[in-house]
Each structure stands twice: as structure tokens, then as C-alpha cells.
Write an enzyme that holds these catalytic residues in place. Sequence first.
Site, PDB file in Angstrom:
ATOM      1  N   HIS A   1       5.285   7.376 -20.354  1.00 21.02           N
ATOM      2  CA  HIS A   1       6.370   6.385 -20.339  1.00 21.02           C
ATOM      3  C   HIS A   1       7.408   6.790 -21.360  1.00 21.02           C
ATOM      4  CE1 HIS A   1       8.401   2.567 -19.884  1.00 21.02           C
ATOM      5  NE2 HIS A   1       8.540   2.577 -21.196  1.00 21.02           N
TER       6      HIS A   1
ATOM      7  N   ASP B   1       6.226 -11.276 -18.752  1.00 22.21           N
ATOM      8  CA  ASP B   1       7.191 -10.385 -19.420  1.00 22.21           C
ATOM      9  C   ASP B   1       8.562 -10.515 -18.766  1.00 22.21           C
ATOM     10  OD1 ASP B   1       8.176  -8.132 -21.062  1.00 22.21           O
ATOM     11  OD2 ASP B   1       8.322  -7.173 -19.100  1.00 22.21           O
TER      12      ASP B   1
ATOM     13  N   ARG C   1      14.815 -13.389 -23.757  1.00 20.53           N
ATOM     14  CA  ARG C   1      15.156 -12.617 -24.969  1.00 20.53           C
ATOM     15  C   ARG C   1      16.564 -12.058 -24.872  1.00 20.53           C
ATOM     16  NH1 ARG C   1      10.949  -8.260 -24.754  1.00 20.53           N
ATOM     17  NH2 ARG C   1      12.105  -7.365 -26.472  1.00 20.53           N
TER      18      ARG C   1
ATOM     19  N   SER D   1       6.125  -5.886 -24.486  1.00 25.15           N
ATOM     20  CA  SER D   1       6.799  -5.914 -23.187  1.00 25.15           C
ATOM     21  C   SER D   1       6.566  -4.593 -22.441  1.00 25.15           C
ATOM     22  CB  SER D   1       8.297  -6.153 -23.424  1.00 25.15           C
ATOM     23  OG  SER D   1       9.062  -5.839 -22.298  1.00 25.15           O
TER      24      SER D   1
ATOM     25  N   LYS E   1       3.609  -3.865 -19.015  1.00 26.85           N
ATOM     26  CA  LYS E   1       3.923  -3.320 -17.689  1.00 26.85           C
ATOM     27  C   LYS E   1       3.104  -2.052 -17.414  1.00 26.85           C
ATOM     28  CE  LYS E   1       8.255  -3.738 -18.724  1.00 26.85           C
ATOM     29  NZ  LYS E   1       9.339  -4.509 -19.244  1.00 26.85           N
TER      30      LYS E   1
HETATM   31  N1  URA Z   1      12.065  -2.166 -22.330  1.00 29.24           N
HETATM   32  C1  URA Z   1      11.172  -3.114 -21.963  1.00 29.24           C
HETATM   33  O1  URA Z   1      10.514  -3.005 -20.945  1.00 29.24           O
HETATM   34  N2  URA Z   1      11.029  -4.187 -22.767  1.00 29.24           N
HETATM   35  C2  URA Z   1      11.716  -4.351 -23.896  1.00 29.24           C
HETATM   36  O2  URA Z   1      11.526  -5.332 -24.568  1.00 29.24           O
HETATM   37  C3  URA Z   1      12.655  -3.369 -24.256  1.00 29.24           C
HETATM   38  C4  URA Z   1      12.797  -2.269 -23.453  1.00 29.24           C
END
Ligand code: URA
Length: 433
Positions: A82, A161, A168, A183, A187
Site C-alpha cells: 500500500h 471509515d 473528518r 483509516s 481498509k
Molecule cells: N488515506 C486514507 O485512506 N485515510 C486517511 O485518513 C488519509 C489518507
Amino acid sequence: MRMVDLIQKKRNGKALTSEEIQFFVDGYTNGDIPDYQASALLMAIYFKGMTSEETAILTQAMVDSGETIDLSQIKGNIVDKHSTGGVGDKTTFIIGPLVASVGVPVAKMSGRGLGHTGGTLDKLEAIEGFNASLSKEQFIQNVNIYKLAVAGQTGNLAPADKKLYSLRDVTATVDSIPLIASSIMSKKLACGADNIVLDVKTGSGAFMKSLEESEALANEMAAIGKNLGKKIVAVISDMNQPLGYEVGNANEIKEAAEILKGKRVEDLRILSLEIASHMAVMAGAYSNYRRAYHELEKNLENGRAFLAFKSFIEAQGGNVERIENLHTLPNAKYHIEVKSDKNGYVSAIDAESIGLAAMLLGAGRATKEDEINHGVGITLKKKTGDKVTMDETICILHSDDETPEEAIKKAAGAFCFSNQPPSPAKVIHKVIT
Ligand code: URA
């Protein structure tokens, strides 16, 4: 349990319990907790932080808020990578086939891009016929046969999220390390990954501008992995200039294919080999990093990595003629040379400005509904440290508009010059294992 008590506890700098975090995530996801209370808690977290344990619990609660992908039918130790996002970052198209070429399965779920250039799927769709909408069965079958598949995320992954990220975004609470780390990791973990190499970018074109912030984010994500029993390696890599020379969708596929055919574009090649080596070691293909690096490097030279790329593209419906003969990829109508107005050295190239210039040309989306133009983009002719003379070409804009004034201005403005050669640009700043 009352939300107001949780807000007060965090506001006073105390750690929340597992039950309290679960109460918040469940309540906010199902609509019982209103935005104003969730916002207040996010702001308290922003100022008071979270312990690594709290952050891991928050991550797991967000994973559990939705579906998870079961990859247990894939044979072998699956590894994932990632990147926190950067301009010209086409490493997935190099690393995926490279790791697959040594028999390690790579099952990659990716998204589409919003911003600078397209995301992984948009770039792959620059190859005629490429299909990223695989069923779960097809995805697993392709990984088992070809050791590599890349598909769009399906299902309701980490809905907590999704909801919290939107909140946010409008409450000035995005740039909190525990919130970003949880976050991203929620994922990844919902996609079924057990072994992950994180590429945390640092510099002017990155989410995290300073090495300290990037290191803190990398450490936090590694700690989440450790707390939840996953193997994590984090590589902190440079984003003080775009990665490689090409930015844009077809452009980036072209450059990745060239690397897979053995071309030496140093920053891109070094970073790809670094990440791929950690992935191969994590999956158990090699006992150590040096051995893995050596074997993977060989596969860039002997054509095996490119062969793995071709098999993967063909298996997902892509026309391999496009990557065998790279000039057949989508191409823009006009190629506009941007010239230097100085003599000296390139001291920096603001990656964000190059990304924005590419987006102005049509390589990225400003809204979800925008159509990507696969053929437009930017080729850098100079990188940091290169000598330039007045009127020498520093970059080329590939455009369907004959005079893309705004993009030219943005791209030209990205280049900074100095009279003395700058200190050499680093590719990898640190590796956290
Ligand atoms: N990318 C994400 O998936 N989440 C965040 O909070 C910031 C960048």
C-alpha cells in the site's frame, strides 16, 4: 454508556477502553450517534492522540463494521502493498509482476483516483480491454493461476471509515496520525491482507511533508499490524519530486512496462526492488532481503517480470499488443515542450504542482463523475540534480488542447533552480520492520 462521557474522557487526555471505542464506532455507523458528537470526539483525538492499543482497537472496530474479503482459497502466503500516494507512483505495475515472477501470490484490491492523476485501476484501463471488475471467484482463480490479479473493491468494506473520513474532511480532523493510520489500515485489513509492505511517502508531494511526521505515521501503522497479529514492513520513500519521468495514465503504464523490460530509471527501479524484496521475504520465498533483491533484479533483466505482467494483463482481458508495442497506448494530440528560463541545476520539482498540471490536462478527476483522459500527461526531461541550460526542455505536456496555458504555467512553476548542484536526492529514507 453515554457519548458525552467518552468525549470528556478523551478531552481530558485519557485512553478509551475497547468497549468505549466499539460503542462509538457501532453507534456512529448505525446512525445512533450524531455528527456533532462524533466531530467533538474526533477533535479531542486530534488534540490528545491515542495510544497504539486504542488505535489498533479503533482499526479493528472499523474493519468489523462491514464485510471482509476471505482470501483463504488462495494458495501460498499472500502479500499486499500500500502506498500513501504520490505523483508518478506506478510501482504497483512493476512490483506486482515482479513478485508474481518468483511465485508469490499478489491479490490487489485497488481504488480509483480522485485528484492528481488516476488511481491504479484508471491507469490499467489505459490498456485497451483491461477489466478490473472481477467476481470474487475470478479474482481468486486468477491469483492462483497467474499469481497476480488487480480488481476494484467490491462489497461494503470498512463503512465506519467511509463515514468517519467524510466527517473528518469537513471538521479539520484529517491530519491526525492515529486517525490516518487506522483509516488506511482498516481498509487494507478488510481486504484480507496478512502481510503488508507500506510505502509511506515523505516530502513536498506527500500527505506527510516532513520525515518526522512520515516516520510517526509509519510507526503507528506498523504498531497496528503488530497489535492485530499482522506482518508489516514500512518503507519511507521520497516524494520531493515525482517518481520516475512519466505522469499520467498511459504514460505511467508505458514507463512501468519499460522498467519490466529492464530499463534503468533509477528512483523507480530502486524503490520497486526494495518493496518487492520485502514482500518476497515476508511471503517466505527467500530467507533474506539481499538474496530476494538479487533474484528479483535478475527477473527484470531476463524478461520473467515482463512475462508475468503480460500474463496478468491478458488474463484480465487487456490487449497485450498495447504493452508489447508501447507506442500503441493512448496518446494525446499535442506534445508541448516547456523550456528552462535559467542556466544552472534543477534543485527541486514540486510533485504536487506536476500532479495538478496533469490533472488540468485531464489525467485525473476533480469530481467522481469526471472522465479520465488516458492519453494525456507529462514527461519530465529533467530531474533534481540535472544540469540545465537556458531554453532547454525541462518537461513535455501531452495534451488534447493545443495551448493548455494553465497546465503549462503550473508545470513550469514546479521546477526550482540553483547555481550549485543540490545534494543528491534520496529514494529511500528509512525502513521500519
Ligand atoms: N488515506 C486514507 O485512506 N485515510 C486517511 O485518513 C488519509 C489518507
